[in-house]
Design a protein around this motif. Sequence first.
Motif, PDB file in Angstrom:
ATOM      1  N   ASP A  98       0.823  -1.198   0.000  1.00 59.99           N
ATOM      2  CA  ASP A  98       0.000   0.000   0.000  1.00 59.99           C
ATOM      3  C   ASP A  98       0.862   1.255   0.000  1.00 59.99           C
ATOM      4  O   ASP A  98       2.091   1.206  -0.035  1.00 59.99           O
ATOM      5  CB  ASP A  98      -1.014  -0.017   1.148  1.00 59.99           C
ATOM      6  CG  ASP A  98      -0.410   0.282   2.510  1.00 59.99           C
ATOM      7  OD1 ASP A  98       0.799   0.580   2.593  1.00 59.99           O
ATOM      8  OD2 ASP A  98      -1.153   0.204   3.508  1.00 59.99           O
ATOM      9  N   ASP A 122      -7.003   3.519  -3.820  1.00 59.48           N
ATOM     10  CA  ASP A 122      -7.775   3.448  -2.583  1.00 59.48           C
ATOM     11  C   ASP A 122      -7.922   1.995  -2.126  1.00 59.48           C
ATOM     12  O   ASP A 122      -7.540   1.052  -2.831  1.00 59.48           O
ATOM     13  CB  ASP A 122      -9.144   4.113  -2.750  1.00 59.48           C
ATOM     14  CG  ASP A 122     -10.010   3.456  -3.825  1.00 59.48           C
ATOM     15  OD1 ASP A 122      -9.741   2.293  -4.213  1.00 59.48           O
ATOM     16  OD2 ASP A 122     -10.968   4.107  -4.281  1.00 59.48           O
ATOM     17  N   ASP A 123      -8.468   1.821  -0.927  1.00 55.77           N
ATOM     18  CA  ASP A 123      -8.526   0.483  -0.320  1.00 55.77           C
ATOM     19  C   ASP A 123      -9.296  -0.531  -1.169  1.00 55.77           C
ATOM     20  O   ASP A 123      -8.802  -1.651  -1.383  1.00 55.77           O
ATOM     21  CB  ASP A 123      -9.135   0.576   1.082  1.00 55.77           C
ATOM     22  CG  ASP A 123      -8.177   1.215   2.081  1.00 55.77           C
ATOM     23  OD1 ASP A 123      -7.045   1.550   1.688  1.00 55.77           O
ATOM     24  OD2 ASP A 123      -8.561   1.390   3.255  1.00 55.77           O
ATOM     25  N   VAL A 127      -7.639  -4.078  -2.712  1.00 56.06           N
ATOM     26  CA  VAL A 127      -8.183  -5.411  -2.470  1.00 56.06           C
ATOM     27  C   VAL A 127      -8.505  -6.099  -3.790  1.00 56.06           C
ATOM     28  O   VAL A 127      -8.199  -7.283  -3.990  1.00 56.06           O
ATOM     29  CB  VAL A 127      -9.438  -5.334  -1.575  1.00 56.06           C
ATOM     30  CG1 VAL A 127     -10.127  -6.698  -1.500  1.00 56.06           C
ATOM     31  CG2 VAL A 127      -9.066  -4.854  -0.174  1.00 56.06           C
ATOM     32  N   THR A 139       0.377  -4.239   4.343  1.00 57.38           N
ATOM     33  CA  THR A 139      -0.127  -2.954   4.803  1.00 57.38           C
ATOM     34  C   THR A 139       0.156  -2.772   6.287  1.00 57.38           C
ATOM     35  O   THR A 139       0.478  -3.731   6.989  1.00 57.38           O
ATOM     36  CB  THR A 139      -1.647  -2.852   4.550  1.00 57.38           C
ATOM     37  OG1 THR A 139      -2.123  -1.564   4.950  1.00 57.38           O
ATOM     38  CG2 THR A 139      -2.398  -3.927   5.324  1.00 57.38           C
ATOM     39  N   ASP A 141      -2.302  -0.877   7.769  1.00 63.93           N
ATOM     40  CA  ASP A 141      -3.662  -0.404   8.020  1.00 63.93           C
ATOM     41  C   ASP A 141      -4.492  -1.572   8.562  1.00 63.93           C
ATOM     42  O   ASP A 141      -4.818  -2.505   7.826  1.00 63.93           O
ATOM     43  CB  ASP A 141      -4.254   0.136   6.719  1.00 63.93           C
ATOM     44  CG  ASP A 141      -5.657   0.703   6.881  1.00 63.93           C
ATOM     45  OD1 ASP A 141      -6.334   0.367   7.875  1.00 63.93           O
ATOM     46  OD2 ASP A 141      -6.095   1.466   6.012  1.00 63.93           O
ATOM     47  N   LEU A 144      -7.797  -2.232   6.672  1.00 64.43           N
ATOM     48  CA  LEU A 144      -7.668  -2.847   5.354  1.00 64.43           C
ATOM     49  C   LEU A 144      -7.573  -4.364   5.473  1.00 64.43           C
ATOM     50  O   LEU A 144      -8.163  -5.109   4.672  1.00 64.43           O
ATOM     51  CB  LEU A 144      -6.434  -2.285   4.649  1.00 64.43           C
ATOM     52  CG  LEU A 144      -6.161  -2.719   3.213  1.00 64.43           C
ATOM     53  CD1 LEU A 144      -7.369  -2.504   2.333  1.00 64.43           C
ATOM     54  CD2 LEU A 144      -4.956  -1.962   2.663  1.00 64.43           C
ATOM     55  N   ARG A 147     -10.968  -6.331   5.869  1.00 65.37           N
ATOM     56  CA  ARG A 147     -11.951  -6.394   4.782  1.00 65.37           C
ATOM     57  C   ARG A 147     -12.232  -7.847   4.407  1.00 65.37           C
ATOM     58  O   ARG A 147     -11.328  -8.607   4.069  1.00 65.37           O
ATOM     59  CB  ARG A 147     -11.465  -5.605   3.568  1.00 65.37           C
ATOM     60  CG  ARG A 147     -11.528  -4.089   3.785  1.00 65.37           C
ATOM     61  CD  ARG A 147     -11.072  -3.326   2.573  1.00 65.37           C
ATOM     62  NE  ARG A 147     -11.324  -1.896   2.761  1.00 65.37           N
ATOM     63  CZ  ARG A 147     -12.362  -1.237   2.263  1.00 65.37           C
ATOM     64  NH1 ARG A 147     -13.246  -1.877   1.525  1.00 65.37           N
ATOM     65  NH2 ARG A 147     -12.522   0.055   2.492  1.00 65.37           N
ATOM     66  N   LEU A 150     -10.859  -9.543   1.065  1.00 65.04           N
ATOM     67  CA  LEU A 150      -9.432  -9.742   0.818  1.00 65.04           C
ATOM     68  C   LEU A 150      -9.060 -11.219   0.929  1.00 65.04           C
ATOM     69  O   LEU A 150      -9.308 -11.849   1.949  1.00 65.04           O
ATOM     70  CB  LEU A 150      -8.611  -8.916   1.805  1.00 65.04           C
ATOM     71  CG  LEU A 150      -7.091  -9.025   1.703  1.00 65.04           C
ATOM     72  CD1 LEU A 150      -6.608  -8.556   0.335  1.00 65.04           C
ATOM     73  CD2 LEU A 150      -6.425  -8.234   2.816  1.00 65.04           C
ATOM     74  N   TYR A 155       0.034  -7.803   7.982  1.00 64.66           N
ATOM     75  CA  TYR A 155       0.451  -6.549   8.602  1.00 64.66           C
ATOM     76  C   TYR A 155       1.971  -6.511   8.658  1.00 64.66           C
ATOM     77  O   TYR A 155       2.613  -7.473   9.079  1.00 64.66           O
ATOM     78  CB  TYR A 155      -0.129  -6.444  10.008  1.00 64.66           C
ATOM     79  CG  TYR A 155       0.224  -5.165  10.728  1.00 64.66           C
ATOM     80  CD1 TYR A 155      -0.523  -4.007  10.522  1.00 64.66           C
ATOM     81  CD2 TYR A 155       1.304  -5.109  11.603  1.00 64.66           C
ATOM     82  CE1 TYR A 155      -0.195  -2.834  11.178  1.00 64.66           C
ATOM     83  CE2 TYR A 155       1.638  -3.943  12.261  1.00 64.66           C
ATOM     84  CZ  TYR A 155       0.887  -2.803  12.044  1.00 64.66           C
ATOM     85  OH  TYR A 155       1.226  -1.637  12.687  1.00 64.66           O
TER      86      TYR A 155
END
Length: 253
Positions: A98, A122-123, A127, A139, A141, A144, A147, A150, A155
């Motif tokens: 990201d 954008d997110d 995805v 990411t 986030d 994110l 979601r 995904l 992370y």
Amino acid sequence: MSETDVRLRISGELLLFLPARRRHEWQRVVPDGTSTLGHVVESLGVPLPEVGPLTVEGAEVGRSYQPAAGDVVHVHAVPRPVPVPLAPGQHAPRFLLDVHLGTLARRLRLLGVDATYHNDMDDPSLVAEANREQRVLLTQDHGLLCRRALWFGAYVRGTKADDQLRDLLERFAPPLRPWTRCTACNGELAPVDKAEIDRLLEAGTRRSYDVYGRCSECGQIYWRGAHGEHLEEIVRSAVRMVRPEPQVGGGPR
């Protein structure tokens, strides 16, 4: 503990996902009779892609397990290295990073790891691309990663590029092929004869270097230049962690 509660022991590696005021190893929730264990864990703030085995009284259960009053649940982190499902014809995991991980993307490319990066996506688009190309979405986030659509995400721990790269290599242990990808666009490098690119080189470069590589996508020419030692150290450090494939191609300047 009340007999109406469920107690969850959160692995130390996962505590960073909990709100600061609730960042404790032991968590307590009241079961509602309908929520799955996966939902309960995620409601605490822990993204499910970061969750490994779940055990109740020592027996492993699935995320769809419905916790009952009195249960003691241990929530483990994903064990390392993590196997990544590969698409047909795919021989190594591919990654999508990201907007905040541009430096990590360039370092992965330096090591020959297939890593795409966008600073303007954008997110939902991230995805969609990760799913379409079967790339692991990297990411920092939390949202994110939560979601549902995904297919696979992770992370990235650390604020410095060195720490982020170490975390990624420990988690996925991807095969490394240093000096085989363009650090600018992720295209593959191919050896190129010096005579073929002679007119594109500055006089000092032409006199000092004989081995070159050229990106098959953007045409960028590479050689071991002024920053070579710094890049070499990044590569040496990485290959100490992950067994590499033989080096081929030219090196970034």
